[in-house]
Write an enzyme that holds these catalytic residues in place. Sequence first.
Site, PDB file in Angstrom:
ATOM      1  N   GLU A 184       0.817  -1.224   0.000  1.00 16.12           N
ATOM      2  CA  GLU A 184       0.000   0.000   0.000  1.00 16.12           C
ATOM      3  C   GLU A 184       0.847   1.269   0.000  1.00 16.12           C
ATOM      4  O   GLU A 184       0.402   2.305  -0.493  1.00 16.12           O
ATOM      5  CB  GLU A 184      -0.990  -0.028   1.178  1.00 16.12           C
ATOM      6  CG  GLU A 184      -2.036  -1.129   1.017  1.00 16.12           C
ATOM      7  CD  GLU A 184      -2.917  -1.349   2.227  1.00 16.12           C
ATOM      8  OE1 GLU A 184      -2.432  -1.156   3.375  1.00 16.12           O
ATOM      9  OE2 GLU A 184      -4.088  -1.721   2.060  1.00 16.12           O
ATOM     10  N   ASP A 239     -11.539  -6.740  -3.165  1.00 16.86           N
ATOM     11  CA  ASP A 239     -12.348  -7.965  -3.091  1.00 16.86           C
ATOM     12  C   ASP A 239     -13.742  -7.583  -2.586  1.00 16.86           C
ATOM     13  O   ASP A 239     -13.990  -6.423  -2.279  1.00 16.86           O
ATOM     14  CB  ASP A 239     -11.700  -8.976  -2.134  1.00 16.86           C
ATOM     15  CG  ASP A 239     -11.557  -8.397  -0.741  1.00 16.86           C
ATOM     16  OD1 ASP A 239     -10.533  -7.743  -0.490  1.00 16.86           O
ATOM     17  OD2 ASP A 239     -12.500  -8.551   0.081  1.00 16.86           O
ATOM     18  N   GLU A 276      -8.073  -1.078   9.576  1.00 13.63           N
ATOM     19  CA  GLU A 276      -7.253  -0.030  10.186  1.00 13.63           C
ATOM     20  C   GLU A 276      -7.910   1.357  10.224  1.00 13.63           C
ATOM     21  O   GLU A 276      -7.535   2.186  11.053  1.00 13.63           O
ATOM     22  CB  GLU A 276      -5.924   0.128   9.418  1.00 13.63           C
ATOM     23  CG  GLU A 276      -5.038  -1.089   9.438  1.00 13.63           C
ATOM     24  CD  GLU A 276      -5.358  -2.085   8.314  1.00 13.63           C
ATOM     25  OE1 GLU A 276      -6.035  -1.730   7.330  1.00 13.63           O
ATOM     26  OE2 GLU A 276      -4.933  -3.256   8.441  1.00 13.63           O
TER      27      GLU A 276
END
Length: 228
Positions: free
Chosen positions: A12, A196, A173
């Site tokens: 990321e 997803d 998070e």
Amino acid sequence: MKIAIMGAMPEEVAPILERLDDVEEVNYAKNRYYKAKYKDIDVVVAYSKIGKVFSTLTAATMLQMFACDVLLFTGVAGAVNPELKIGDLVVANKLAQHDLDITIFGHPHGYVPEGSVYIEADKDLIALSKIVASEMGVNVKEGIIATGDQFIASEERKNFIAETFKADALEMEGASVAVVCDALGVPFFILRSISDSADMDAGFNFEEFVESSAKVSAEFLMKMVDRL
Ligand SMILES: Nc1ncnc2c(CN3C[C@H](CCSCCOCCO)[C@@H](O)C3)c[nH]c12
């Protein structure tokens, strides 16, 4: 201004790190923080590692030790809203912890005393994302993000999260980062790209799309930084 740019996983933040200059690596609290310049802007970049605890530690460190003035999060997420497809961008307008549960005492899911179910992200940063989205000609969904310490790969749990929090997307998070920034009075922005659909295929889709979706989010985020 000093900008904190955070993700949870190496994938990321990798698209961000490769665009930085004068990078200084700082090792602290069993993690690595990259102090650097992005064009002429001071940034601190880090991935927290997975989950609410690690992301809390990194967000708090970014603000309290590195004295960042704003925190931008980039990463991937599971889709809850059926309109969302792989690669779609989601901007959090508010976030909740779907696995925080003292409902036995009559409290709503996601609530503890002196807390709140939802934490709202910074409205100015959300408004900026809409400008950037129209300039880039991309669609960004502003919505609710639900956070919990579980990788969701079941319709049953996904439906619970959808019904209980009206979530558009879910991850592990964002809401914890939101609590830290809110408590310390620092504006924050949580951006995710869908990897997803948090269903029985989530594991396969996540592994196939994490890298490309992380890039989509990171590239959009850096367009926001250009405008800050
Ligand atoms: N369906 C889903 N449920 C919950 N969160 C997400 C997210 C968002 N991020 C991705 C990552 C998944 C943690 S497991 C990764 C395992 O690494 C593989 C190598 O060990 C965690 O940081 C949360 C995308 N799809 C999700």
